[in-house]
Design a protein around this motif. Structure first.
Motif, PDB file in Angstrom:
ATOM      1  N   ARG A 191       4.607   3.083  -8.634  1.00 60.67           N
ATOM      2  CA  ARG A 191       4.104   4.337  -8.102  1.00 60.67           C
ATOM      3  C   ARG A 191       2.661   4.209  -7.639  1.00 60.67           C
ATOM      4  O   ARG A 191       1.995   3.220  -7.915  1.00 60.67           O
ATOM      5  N   CYS A 192       2.188   5.250  -6.971  1.00 55.72           N
ATOM      6  CA  CYS A 192       0.799   5.325  -6.536  1.00 55.72           C
ATOM      7  C   CYS A 192       0.080   6.331  -7.429  1.00 55.72           C
ATOM      8  O   CYS A 192       0.474   7.496  -7.500  1.00 55.72           O
ATOM      9  N   TRP A 193      -0.982   5.859  -8.093  1.00 55.45           N
ATOM     10  CA  TRP A 193      -1.760   6.762  -8.944  1.00 55.45           C
ATOM     11  C   TRP A 193      -2.759   7.576  -8.112  1.00 55.45           C
ATOM     12  O   TRP A 193      -3.312   8.547  -8.577  1.00 55.45           O
ATOM     13  N   GLY A 194      -3.005   7.119  -6.873  1.00 53.80           N
ATOM     14  CA  GLY A 194      -3.936   7.840  -6.013  1.00 53.80           C
ATOM     15  C   GLY A 194      -3.403   9.209  -5.631  1.00 53.80           C
ATOM     16  O   GLY A 194      -4.124  10.200  -5.656  1.00 53.80           O
ATOM     17  N   CYS A 195      -2.100   9.269  -5.294  1.00 48.67           N
ATOM     18  CA  CYS A 195      -1.556  10.538  -4.797  1.00 48.67           C
ATOM     19  C   CYS A 195      -0.308  10.972  -5.564  1.00 48.67           C
ATOM     20  O   CYS A 195       0.359  11.931  -5.170  1.00 48.67           O
ATOM     21  N   ASP A 196       0.029  10.284  -6.646  1.00 48.66           N
ATOM     22  CA  ASP A 196       1.205  10.637  -7.446  1.00 48.66           C
ATOM     23  C   ASP A 196       2.499  10.607  -6.636  1.00 48.66           C
ATOM     24  O   ASP A 196       3.262  11.573  -6.609  1.00 48.66           O
ATOM     25  N   ALA A 217       0.847  -1.200   0.000  1.00 44.78           N
ATOM     26  CA  ALA A 217       0.000   0.000   0.000  1.00 44.78           C
ATOM     27  C   ALA A 217       0.877   1.242   0.000  1.00 44.78           C
ATOM     28  O   ALA A 217       1.977   1.243   0.567  1.00 44.78           O
ATOM     29  N   CYS A 218       0.356   2.294  -0.638  1.00 47.20           N
ATOM     30  CA  CYS A 218       1.096   3.557  -0.703  1.00 47.20           C
ATOM     31  C   CYS A 218       1.405   4.057   0.711  1.00 47.20           C
ATOM     32  O   CYS A 218       0.531   4.061   1.581  1.00 47.20           O
ATOM     33  N   HIS A 219       2.628   4.516   0.915  1.00 50.30           N
ATOM     34  CA  HIS A 219       3.060   4.955   2.248  1.00 50.30           C
ATOM     35  C   HIS A 219       2.486   6.325   2.592  1.00 50.30           C
ATOM     36  O   HIS A 219       2.629   6.791   3.704  1.00 50.30           O
ATOM     37  N   ARG A 220       1.855   6.968   1.610  1.00 51.10           N
ATOM     38  CA  ARG A 220       1.267   8.268   1.886  1.00 51.10           C
ATOM     39  C   ARG A 220      -0.263   8.192   1.970  1.00 51.10           C
ATOM     40  O   ARG A 220      -0.861   8.690   2.886  1.00 51.10           O
ATOM     41  N   CYS A 221      -0.923   7.538   0.988  1.00 53.55           N
ATOM     42  CA  CYS A 221      -2.388   7.588   0.945  1.00 53.55           C
ATOM     43  C   CYS A 221      -3.053   6.233   1.137  1.00 53.55           C
ATOM     44  O   CYS A 221      -4.269   6.163   1.276  1.00 53.55           O
ATOM     45  N   GLY A 222      -2.277   5.154   1.103  1.00 56.28           N
ATOM     46  CA  GLY A 222      -2.857   3.838   1.355  1.00 56.28           C
ATOM     47  C   GLY A 222      -3.421   3.124   0.136  1.00 56.28           C
ATOM     48  O   GLY A 222      -3.808   1.959   0.213  1.00 56.28           O
TER      49      GLY A 222
END
Ligand SMILES: [Zn+2]
Ligand SMILES: [Zn+2]
Length: 301
Positions: free
Chosen positions: A131-136, A111-116
């Motif tokens: 990468r995370c597309w939720g929070c770039d 899971a993204c370390h910033r937004c999950g």
């Protein structure tokens, strides 16, 4: 003409023929001799593999390669180092990017370390991105030869990308360009600036740019990431029965965020990085070159 006199334009011009590329390809693909490890082919064998009926034409093109790319010896013809570099470039798909197009986005299992949101892997032109597309938040951005993409399951591919990424960054953090072998310096930037990639909006207090001014080799990472390649962190993981070198960076929050990094000073730069693991934490003090100047271990509260 000796090797020293061969200029770049001539070196390229000597390859500008389909038969010459096939000669290089066949010499590289031939079975290596058990004694020398170097593939060699007789004239007749090479000619038959390249499949050119016209001896005059075959001779003409082979002669152009002999010297810089191909050596003619009693045991047969073999690739010289520039020929081998060319062969490996062809095999890796560096010039053609073959087989790379049909790779869709897939989750890496972290899971993204910033937004999950799920972190996903994706191929962008020749760059392999994690990468995370939720929070770039961009966790890995590495050039990966297209040949290495084929025939691998998603898990195998992620391991291979991790290995590649580690090889490149181990070289750069050690001060050498992995592509051209020139010296690379580490330049620390204030995180108030935008990150070098438009696809990365991580809010970092500081990051380090490794940049080869000779060949444009380039990587940037949070300052804490330099520890991934340092014996202090590798030994710390080893003491906890873990191999840090086997763990992809995107699974290490301390390495891809600055959540456990404290800026101790900006002139000169000083950082304190906390690496938590099980019941213990490694605290490493880094100087303006990101050299580890002090370490201690403490309970992981
Ligand atoms: Zn995110
Ligand atoms: Zn370079």
């Amino acid at each position: 003409m000796t090797d020293d006199e061969l200029d770049r334009e001539t070196a390229f011009a000597l390859l500008a023929d389909e038969i010459r590329v096939r000669i290089v390809d066949e010499l590289g693909a031939a079975t290596a001799s058990p004694e020398t490890g170097i593939p060699r082919l007789s004239y007749a064998d090479l000619k038959s593999r390249v499949d050119v009926r016209d001896s005059g034409r075959f001779n003409y093109h082979l002669t152009k390669l002999v010297g810089n790319y191909v050596a003619k010896e009693e045991a047969g013809y073999r690739l010289r180092w520039p020929g081998m570099v060319l062969y490996r470039t062809l095999v890796a798909g560096l010039l053609t990017n073959d087989g790379a197009s049909d790779l869709g986005r897939f989750p890496v299992g972290t899971a993204c370390h910033r937004c999950g949101d799920p972190i996903e892997a994706h191929l962008y032109e020749t760059l392999f991105r994690v990468r995370c597309w939720g929070c770039d938040a961009n966790y890995t951005d590495i050039y990966f030869p297209s040949h290495g993409l084929t025939g691998r399951s998603p898990d195998e591919l992620l391991r291979a990308v991790h290995r590649r990424n580690r090889t490149v960054l181990a070289s750069m953090t050690a001060g050498q360009c992995p592509w051209c072998a020139a010296a690379v310096s580490a330049e620390i930037h204030d995180g108030d600036d935008d990150l070098p990639s438009l696809h990365d909006t991580r809010d970092l207090d500081a990051y380090v740019v490794y940049h080869c001014t000779d060949c444009t080799g380039f990587q940037y990472v949070p300052v804490s990431r330099a520890l991934c390649y340092h014996p202090a962190a590798i030994a710390f993981y080893h003491d906890h029965d873990r191999d840090l070198t086997e763990i992809p960076a995107w699974e290490l929050p301390w390495a891809v965020t600055d959540r456990t990094t404290t800026v101790r000073g900006a002139d000169p730069w000083r950082f304190s990085v906390r690496v938590p693991l099980d019941d213990e934490a490694l605290v490493a003090e880094l100087d303006e070159r990101l050299a580890v100047v002090d370490t201690r271990r403490e309970p992981n509260a």
